[in-house]
Design a protein around this motif. Structure first.
Motif, PDB file in Angstrom:
ATOM      1  N   SER A  31      17.992  35.306 -13.595  1.00  0.00           N
ATOM      2  CA  SER A  31      17.624  36.185 -13.331  1.00  0.00           C
ATOM      3  C   SER A  31      18.276  37.029 -15.040  1.00  0.00           C
ATOM      4  CB  SER A  31      18.290  36.696 -12.279  1.00  0.00           C
ATOM      5  OG  SER A  31      18.506  38.305 -13.081  1.00  0.00           O
ATOM      6  N   TRP A  32      19.349  36.018 -15.180  1.00  0.00           N
ATOM      7  CA  TRP A  32      19.994  36.875 -16.512  1.00  0.00           C
ATOM      8  C   TRP A  32      19.772  35.781 -17.995  1.00  0.00           C
ATOM      9  CZ3 TRP A  32      22.887  39.802 -19.354  1.00  0.00           C
ATOM     10  CH2 TRP A  32      24.285  39.165 -19.733  1.00  0.00           C
ATOM     11  N   LYS A  35      16.725  37.904 -19.241  1.00  0.00           N
ATOM     12  CA  LYS A  35      17.283  39.218 -20.228  1.00  0.00           C
ATOM     13  C   LYS A  35      17.614  38.627 -21.486  1.00  0.00           C
ATOM     14  CE  LYS A  35      17.928  41.579 -16.096  1.00  0.00           C
ATOM     15  NZ  LYS A  35      18.563  40.535 -15.171  1.00  0.00           N
ATOM     16  N   VAL A  39      15.588  39.368 -24.709  1.00  0.00           N
ATOM     17  CA  VAL A  39      16.483  40.166 -25.898  1.00  0.00           C
ATOM     18  C   VAL A  39      16.356  39.560 -27.563  1.00  0.00           C
ATOM     19  CG1 VAL A  39      18.766  42.259 -26.331  1.00  0.00           C
ATOM     20  CG2 VAL A  39      17.392  41.763 -23.864  1.00  0.00           C
ATOM     21  N   LEU A  52      21.625  44.643 -24.960  1.00  0.00           N
ATOM     22  CA  LEU A  52      22.217  43.509 -23.929  1.00  0.00           C
ATOM     23  C   LEU A  52      22.755  43.753 -23.119  1.00  0.00           C
ATOM     24  CD1 LEU A  52      21.075  41.136 -22.459  1.00  0.00           C
ATOM     25  CD2 LEU A  52      22.287  39.405 -23.144  1.00  0.00           C
ATOM     26  N   THR A  55      23.390  47.554 -22.105  1.00  0.00           N
ATOM     27  CA  THR A  55      22.372  48.045 -21.578  1.00  0.00           C
ATOM     28  C   THR A  55      22.814  47.397 -19.661  1.00  0.00           C
ATOM     29  OG1 THR A  55      20.391  47.628 -23.018  1.00  0.00           O
ATOM     30  CG2 THR A  55      19.870  47.885 -20.791  1.00  0.00           C
ATOM     31  N   MET A  56      23.396  46.745 -19.276  1.00  0.00           N
ATOM     32  CA  MET A  56      24.014  45.776 -18.256  1.00  0.00           C
ATOM     33  C   MET A  56      24.975  46.981 -17.766  1.00  0.00           C
ATOM     34  SD  MET A  56      21.103  43.484 -17.887  1.00  0.00           S
ATOM     35  CE  MET A  56      22.568  42.598 -16.232  1.00  0.00           C
ATOM     36  N   ASP A 104      25.020  40.783 -15.049  1.00  0.00           N
ATOM     37  CA  ASP A 104      24.075  40.363 -14.171  1.00  0.00           C
ATOM     38  C   ASP A 104      23.970  40.304 -13.063  1.00  0.00           C
ATOM     39  OD1 ASP A 104      20.937  39.720 -14.802  1.00  0.00           O
ATOM     40  OD2 ASP A 104      21.506  38.236 -13.481  1.00  0.00           O
TER      41      ASP A 104
END
Length: 321
Positions: A31-32, A35, A39, A52, A55-56, A104
């Motif tokens: 998942s991490w 992303k 990016v 990154l 955004t998180m 995340d």
């Protein structure tokens, strides 16, 4: 620390260029990794790093606000979100500098809770449960989130009892279906990145070790209670909030308050106290759940849910809500 270099490496190279990357349990955090990799393919390294992480940050602040607003009101949500977003440990913990999966994990656990909230209170509950399962499977790639399974179960059972009354076994099937579906998608992504399709197998041994090895699991992570009070900054707010929350919950139960706001306060305080109790249990059998700041930080959203509940309770007493 090696984590800082290893995690950043996942964002620049795949298993095709650097096969050893995908042979360890760190490659299970798809998942991490996805992303970060995407990016860093789109932007220069420094810009990608900031985009990154900011955004998180924006995502978990927004999700926290949406959950509290839905349960209580905009005023309580705004105050609690400001407190959560400006909590110093949320930004100072060293694992953020490692490009660790901390952000995340927080985003995925909040997505899980939001989707379960929608499933219990609204229409299309089957879809929301599938999405909750997908988010929860993503959250569990951050191994420490496994300690919060009882809290997540409590969250849905309480909400479902108060609102939707969905069949529990059927709900579990939909959550499981979402978890399986997203795991298969992560498997495809892992394979395309040069890793194994069954990417999660390398996590089984560390997860078992974390769950059952007691004091053999990273002994240096563990500290006695007196050391916690003296040296672990991340322990201060959870401990203080646990004391306040327990007092407010006792007052609610003794006085027999009723109504939707009472139910929401019990929910947000209850999920935090379960989280805190579970973490304390892990700590007492030898895991550094309370003595290591980058493990403690996963408790932060639950702690500030309870802050929202305590604040809402005193507003209620004053007649504002």
């Amino acid at each position: 620390p090696s984590d800082a270099w290893i995690n950043k490496k996942f964002f620049f190279d795949t298993g095709h260029e650097y096969p050893v990357l995908y042979t360890t349990y760190k490659a299970t955090r798809m998942s991490w990794i996805i992303k970060g990799y995407l990016v860093h393919q789109l932007l220069p390294p420094l810009a990608a790093h900031y985009v990154l992480h900011l955004t998180m940050f924006s995502a978990y602040v927004a999700l926290f606000y949406l959950i509290v607003r839905d349960l209580m009101n905009r005023h309580v949500a705004a105050v609690a979100t400001i407190a959560f977003a400006t909590y110093s440990q949320l930004h100072a913990v060293i694992s953020f500098e490692w490009d660790y999966q901390t952000h995340d994990g927080v985003v995925n656990i909040l997505l899980t809770l939001l989707f379960l909230l929608f499933a219990a209170k609204g229409a299309r509950w089957r879809l929301w449960l599938v999405l909750a399962g997908a988010a929860w499977a993503s959250a569990l790639q951050t191994t420490y989130m496994g300690a919060f399974i009882p809290a997540v179960v409590f969250w849905y059972l309480y909400l479902n009892h108060k609102h939707g009354r969905r069949p529990i076994l059927v709900s579990a099937v939909y959550v499981f279906a979402g978890a399986v579906a997203v795991t298969l998608l992560y498997g495809v992504a892992s394979y395309l990145l040069g890793g194994p399709f069954l990417f999660f197998l390398s996590m089984i041994a560390p997860a078992l070790n974390f769950g059952f090895a007691g004091y053999n699991f990273h002994p240096g992570y563990w500290a006695s209670v007196d050391v916690l009070f003296a040296h672990v900054k991340g322990f201060v707010v959870p401990l203080f909030v646990a004391g306040m929350s327990a007092s407010v919950l006792a007052a609610i139960l003794i006085r027999g308050h009723r109504g939707p706001i009472r139910d929401s306060i019990v929910l947000v305080i209850g999920i935090f106290l379960i989280t805190f109790a579970t973490s304390l249990t892990f700590h007492m059998v030898g895991h550094g759940q309370l003595s290591n700041n980058h493990m403690l930080i996963y408790m932060a959203p639950f702690a500030f849910f309870a802050v929202a509940g305590v604040y809402g309770y005193f507003l209620r007493l004053s007649g504002i809500t």
